[in-house]
Write a protein that holds these residues in place. Structure first.
Motif: not given
Length: 283
Positions: A170-176
Motif C-alpha cells: 500500500l505504501y509503495s502505491a502511496h509514496n513515490p
C-alpha cells in the motif's frame, strides 16, 4: 542526531516517556524458540523515540550506525504483534548493514499489541480497528522524522512482515519518493472494509516503487493463486516489481523466534532484500 538511551533526556523526550517502546516479545508469541536470533547493539545507536503527528506522539524504535550521516533509511513495518523484540532486532540487523532503521508502533492509538495473550483477541480488539489511512500518514511522519534525524530520505526504502507486508504494498502505491520496498508474506487479497478499502492486488497500476515480494509456498494464509495472479498482473503492466516464492517455506518464515522459521528461506530473502535496495538506489 536522534537521542540515545544513555543520553540525558531532553525536556521534549521527558514529555514522551509515556509512549516509549519496551523490549521483549509479545505475549501472544510465547513460548519463544531456542533458535531466536539476538543482534547486539555494538557500534550502534538504538532506542525509542516519539514522532510528532497531527494527533499524538507516535512511539518508534530506531537503530543506526554510531557514525555521522546522512544514512540511507529503511522504514520497518511491524508484524501483527507490533514492534516487539523481533522487529527491534530486525532494525538492529539493518543498522549493522549501514541503515537508519525505524519501526513505528502503528497501533498505538488503538491499543498495545504486546499485552494480548491470544492472537484472535488481538486482531478483533486492536488490529481490526486500525485504518489504512492512519497507517500511511504515520509512515509519512516517520520518514519525515528520519530526514531530520540523520537519514537521507533520497535513499529510503521500506520493508514489512506479515501484517506489515500488506502495508508495504500500500505504501509503495502511496509514496513515490521511496527507492525500493520489500514485502514479506503480506496478504495480497482479503475482505475489504471501510478501514481497509483496498487490497495490494488492486494497486498494481498505482505502484510507484519497485517492490520485492517474498512469500512461502506452504503459506496456508496466503492463497498461491493470489500470488500467481499478482505475478501475472505485474508482468502484464511491465512493472519492475518481483515476487519470489520459497516452495518449502510457510507463513512467517523469517520469524526466527517461532516454529515457522525457515533458515534457508530467511537468509536468502534477507540477502535478496539488501541487494534489491542497493540495486534501486536505497544504499
Amino acid at each position: 542526531m536522534p537521542p540515545t538511551p544513555t543520553s540525558p533526556p531532553s525536556p521534549q523526550r521527558r514529555r514522551f516517556l509515556g509512549v516509549m517502546i519496551a523490549s521483549g516479545f509479545a505475549l501472544a508469541v510465547q513460548p519463544i524458540s531456542a533458535a531466536t536470533i539476538h543482534t547486539d547493539s555494538e557500534g550502534l545507536l538504538t532506542g525509542s523515540v516519539a514522532i510528532p503527528t497531527k494527533d499524538g506522539s507516535l512511539p518508534a524504535y530506531f537503530a543506526r550506525p554510531n557514525r555521522t550521516g546522512p544514512l540511507p533509511v529503511v522504514l520497518v513495518v511491524q508484524e501483527v504483534f507490533g514492534v516487539h523484540e523481533h522487529i527491534q532486532d530486525l532494525c538492529r540487523r539493518l543498522a549493522k548493514a549501514g541503515y537508519l532503521a525505524v519501526a513505528p508502533e502503528l497501533y498505538f492509538r488503538q491499543g498495545d499489541p504486546r499485552k494480548y495473550p491470544d492472537i484472535s483477541q488481538l486482531i478483533n480488539q486492536v488490529v481490526s480497528k486500525v485504518p489504512d489511512e492512519q497507517v500511511l500518514a504515520d509512515l509519512d511522519a516517520t520518514l519525515a522524522w528520519a530526514g531530520v534525524s540523520g537519514g537521507d530520505v533520497k535513499r529510503a526504502a521500506i520493508t514489512g512482515f506479515c501484517w506489515g507486508g500488506r502495508i508495504v504494498w500500500l505504501y509503495s502505491a502511496h509514496n513515490p519518493n521511496l527507492r525500493a520496498a520489500a514485502a514479506w508474506y503480506g496478504r495480497l487479497v482479503g475482505d475489504k472494509t471501510p478501514l481497509t478499502p483496498r487490497n495490494p492486488i488492486d494497486l498494481v497500476a498505482s505502484l510507484q516503487v519497485p517492490v520485492l515480494g517474498l512469500y512461502g509456498g506452504q503459506d496456508s494464509s496466503i492463497p498461491v493463486d493470489s500470488i500467481e495472479k499478482m505475478q501475472g498482473l505485474l508482468k502484464a503492466a511491465g512493472n519492475p516489481s518481483q515476487v519470489i516464492v520459497y516452495p518449502e517455506a510457510g507463513h512467517g518464515f523469517n520469524a526466527d523466534y517461532r516454529p515457522s522459521y525457515n533458515e534457508a528461506a530467511a537468509q536468502d530473502g534477507w540477502a535478496k532484500m539488501l541487494a534489491w535496495f542497493a540495486e534501486h538506489g536505497a544504499r
